[in-house]
Scaffold this motif. Sequence first.
Motif, PDB file in Angstrom:
ATOM      1  N   VAL A  65       0.827  -1.206  -0.040  1.00  0.00           N
ATOM      2  CA  VAL A  65       0.007  -0.017  -0.078  1.00  0.00           C
ATOM      3  C   VAL A  65       0.668   1.293  -0.009  1.00  0.00           C
ATOM      4  O   VAL A  65       0.430   2.353  -0.724  1.00  0.00           O
ATOM      5  N   LYS A  97      -6.724   6.232  -4.618  1.00  0.00           N
ATOM      6  CA  LYS A  97      -7.670   5.350  -3.947  1.00  0.00           C
ATOM      7  C   LYS A  97      -7.636   3.941  -4.764  1.00  0.00           C
ATOM      8  O   LYS A  97      -7.543   2.857  -4.112  1.00  0.00           O
ATOM      9  N   ARG A  98      -7.953   4.287  -6.005  1.00  0.00           N
ATOM     10  CA  ARG A  98      -8.185   3.173  -6.937  1.00  0.00           C
ATOM     11  C   ARG A  98      -6.855   2.616  -6.904  1.00  0.00           C
ATOM     12  O   ARG A  98      -6.669   0.940  -6.756  1.00  0.00           O
ATOM     13  N   ASP A 110      -6.200   0.524  -3.753  1.00  0.00           N
ATOM     14  CA  ASP A 110      -7.032  -0.716  -3.691  1.00  0.00           C
ATOM     15  C   ASP A 110      -6.663  -1.724  -4.247  1.00  0.00           C
ATOM     16  O   ASP A 110      -6.658  -3.124  -3.923  1.00  0.00           O
ATOM     17  N   GLU A 111      -6.123  -1.537  -5.578  1.00  0.00           N
ATOM     18  CA  GLU A 111      -5.590  -2.434  -6.516  1.00  0.00           C
ATOM     19  C   GLU A 111      -4.317  -2.983  -5.793  1.00  0.00           C
ATOM     20  O   GLU A 111      -4.109  -4.469  -6.013  1.00  0.00           O
ATOM     21  N   LEU A 166      -3.451  -3.247  -2.966  1.00  0.00           N
ATOM     22  CA  LEU A 166      -3.967  -4.038  -1.706  1.00  0.00           C
ATOM     23  C   LEU A 166      -4.520  -5.491  -2.029  1.00  0.00           C
ATOM     24  O   LEU A 166      -4.313  -6.391  -1.307  1.00  0.00           O
ATOM     25  N   GLU A 167      -5.274  -5.398  -3.143  1.00  0.00           N
ATOM     26  CA  GLU A 167      -6.156  -6.820  -3.547  1.00  0.00           C
ATOM     27  C   GLU A 167      -4.946  -7.631  -4.104  1.00  0.00           C
ATOM     28  O   GLU A 167      -5.141  -8.805  -3.990  1.00  0.00           O
ATOM     29  N   ARG A 205      -2.914  -8.805  -1.272  1.00  0.00           N
ATOM     30  CA  ARG A 205      -3.643  -9.649  -0.184  1.00  0.00           C
ATOM     31  C   ARG A 205      -3.586 -11.276  -0.318  1.00  0.00           C
ATOM     32  O   ARG A 205      -3.512 -11.650  -1.371  1.00  0.00           O
ATOM     33  N   GLN A 259     -15.683   2.856   7.258  1.00  0.00           N
ATOM     34  CA  GLN A 259     -15.311   1.945   6.188  1.00  0.00           C
ATOM     35  C   GLN A 259     -16.717   1.706   5.295  1.00  0.00           C
ATOM     36  O   GLN A 259     -16.823   1.872   3.937  1.00  0.00           O
ATOM     37  N   ARG A 295     -11.465   4.261   2.887  1.00  0.00           N
ATOM     38  CA  ARG A 295     -10.692   3.060   2.809  1.00  0.00           C
ATOM     39  C   ARG A 295     -10.334   2.354   4.119  1.00  0.00           C
ATOM     40  O   ARG A 295     -10.146   3.096   4.973  1.00  0.00           O
TER      41      ARG A 295
END
Length: 905
Positions: A512, A558-559, A562-563, A565-566, A569, A697, A702
């Motif tokens: 992140v 943010k996008r 998020d990508e 983090l995905e 993960r 959330q 986020r």
Amino acid sequence: MKQQGAHPEDAEGSPDASSRPDTADPGRTSPDTAHIDELEGDEPLLPARVHRPSDLMRLLGGVLAVAVLLAVAAFAHGTTSGLEQDITKGTGQAPDLLIKIGGLASSIAILLVPVAFAVERLIKRDGLRIADGVLAAVLAHGVTLATDLWVARAAPGSIQDALTQPSPGDVHALTDPVHGYLAPVIAYMTAVGMSRRPRWRAVLWVVLLLDAFSMLVTGYTTPFSIILTVLIGWTVAYGTLYAVGSPNVRPTGRTLMAGLRTVGFHPVTASREEASDASETGDRGRRYFVTLEDGPPLDVTVVDREQQAQGFFYRAWRNLALRGFATRSSLQSLRQALEQEALLAYAAIAAGANAPKLIATSELGPDAVMLVYEHSGGRTLDSLPDEEITDELLRDTWHQVRALQSRRIAHRRLVGDAILVDPSGTVILTDLRGGEIAAGELLLRMDVSQLLVTLGLRVGAERAVASALSVLGPDAVADCLPMLQPIALSRSTRGTLRRLARERAEREREAVLEASRQQSRTARAEHSGSHDAERTPPDKTADRSGKKAVRAEQRAEKRAIDEALEEAREEDLLTQIRHEVLRIRPQAPVEPARLERVRPRTLISVIAGAIGAYFLLTQLTHIEFGPLIANAEWGWVAAAVLFSAASYVAAAMALLGFVPERVPFVRTVAAQVAGSFVKIVAPAAVGGVALNTRFLQRAGVRPGLAVASVGASQLFGLGCHILMLLAFGYLTGTEKTPSLSPSRTVIGGLLTVAVLVLVVTSVPFLRKFVVTRVRSLFAGVVPRMLDVLQRPQKLVTGIGGMLLLTACFVMCLDASIRAFGDETTSVSIAGVAVVFLAGNALGSAAPTPGGVGAVEATLTVGLIAVGLPKEVAAPAVLLFRLLTLWLPVLPGWIAFNHLTRKAAL
């Protein structure tokens, strides 16, 4: 056997490579070993002293017994008085001559017996025990003096009456609550181990009983005083033994060699094998590799009382906390341990499983036993390299487990170091000592889940599940899914899973941060490019375009995060195993079984709540509520209700001030009302944090930023809380004096904080602990705080909300006090603020839901300390807690359900 140092290489005759487990020659003999009396071997030196868990248990038992005795004396005054009268009446019929002879004999013997035992020990060169006894006697004398002082000056009258009575020689004086010479003597004799010798023990009891009888008959003591004296001496003795340690009497390698000769073996060398995980394997005994004159080598396990006691508290807690499948008995004799391991060894081989073959057992003195196995050789699963762990080896492991389960035998510890692979590749299951025969279905399924995790840690979930399916079948593997939870796994496995979870979280955080840095670099590059372009005069259209560009950058960031983090993960191992099994059996039960009987948090909450309730009830017993309520000022009650309601608006402001994103204010207020319901079922400091994080959330913030926002709010709140506590404490200390010199309490508090800071910075362990926690805090919260500082309006809202929240609670408590008091019983706002801030801090730290018990007790004591009568303080605190904790529960439940239906929680 010769022991010359802590390193095996320093011992004379240390076995070389030819005598090691993998290369030993069974027929190797020496011409000098035909009739030797002194055998050679190597072994690390044992510690001179050990801290026995049994001493700690006796210490805790003694402290509990003293507490129970004092509680009986305090609350059962009538019973204790009647008991003393009955004893006095019975002993008063004894002949005078017998009393005098007994008193004289006991007075002499109580001093001579310890001296005689000391002389006997010194003759046998056991001076360390005498030193332990003298230390225990000195400490017992100090405890006796402290107890006498407490009973004389601070103890309740009922305890004084139970422990003292008018002295026969002077009716104006009282007898001693604790005998100044008897308690040290008892502590001395217990610490030196006199009670473990039958003859000395008999003499000891005769002297003690004779002395107690003479003291009772002559009226120089009470029954409760004698019992308290014995308990203090006994407790101090075991506390001393546990603190300084007891002499180590564990059998050495020489004792082992002699024991092997008594059962028909002729050992040559004995090499101690070190345990790989002392935290969990320490109670399984010391292991030796022994070579013989005329046969193959042996594996010998020595179990003594000290090693058997290791892990006692952990096993006791498991027995208490878990349902029906607790670990082996926490209290087990050496004979029981020996018989259990022997039975399991024979049962495992009879079931067709590969297990070490037990060929002999024997006692090594009164405090140790040994179990002799044929040497297995090989390496453990933990020590095998990954390329040697083949699918065939995995299937062989499951075959051994299936053989055990076919005869209802549970292993209970299928971890990597309990699975041995010999040079031929055959799997051998070791460490059967903690197993169980005639095991229930629950234990058998736990074995399957444990082995799935053990193998998954080495070869991954896919191969582990595939090997289990090929041997056990899909139904047996699917049935173990409800057992696939950390509480059902071994202690070492849980530690490994926690370490892997920390590593995954660290990788996600790094991903992140890297994505955020990359996006920031891209945004700066685009921004500098736009500056190089043609400049135009600013107008409203350009301003709106700039705001749109900023929002677009925020959405892009943010996008990107998020990508990242995905992508970063990762699923934990238990989840991976569940998914692999569900591919084969989609209908398999996945809901974790309820294995815990009681959770630690529940137990602590019940204990803390009971203590708080007891204290509160003792404060309420002398208050007449009827006249108090009839004379209450209902206008102040209404004011307290308004202040309590206003606190939810202030709480919403305190939260939103640290959230740069747009979040609906009304819905935030509703979330704070919902927190009134949540904190009843969770500790105050936990429930509110979890609810606010979840709310943010759901509001579009986020997850990482939501946690950081709540953390920043908590951090600012802590700072404001400390500053306000110090400020109001200063004002409270100076309000009655013409000067503005600070109070002693404030000075003492500051000095205490300074000392704690010095201690933390000087102790490496504490310093590392604090630095680690602070670094993790600054990694997420501080960047969020920097974002807030760039928006002064938000910062003012957050800090203002915190100050308003504290003001609302202080005014609510002040209105509650005024509702039941009058002008003569008023307390200054500064004093009320100090009491509230201290009570709120303790309530946040208390493990009980909503701080129940701790807050009430603290507020009541604090108000009494600042000068409020108990008759006003107790009902005022109850009204305050009713308005701020209990009455909002129903509105909180309604708000919680409403927000849940709206997908806001």
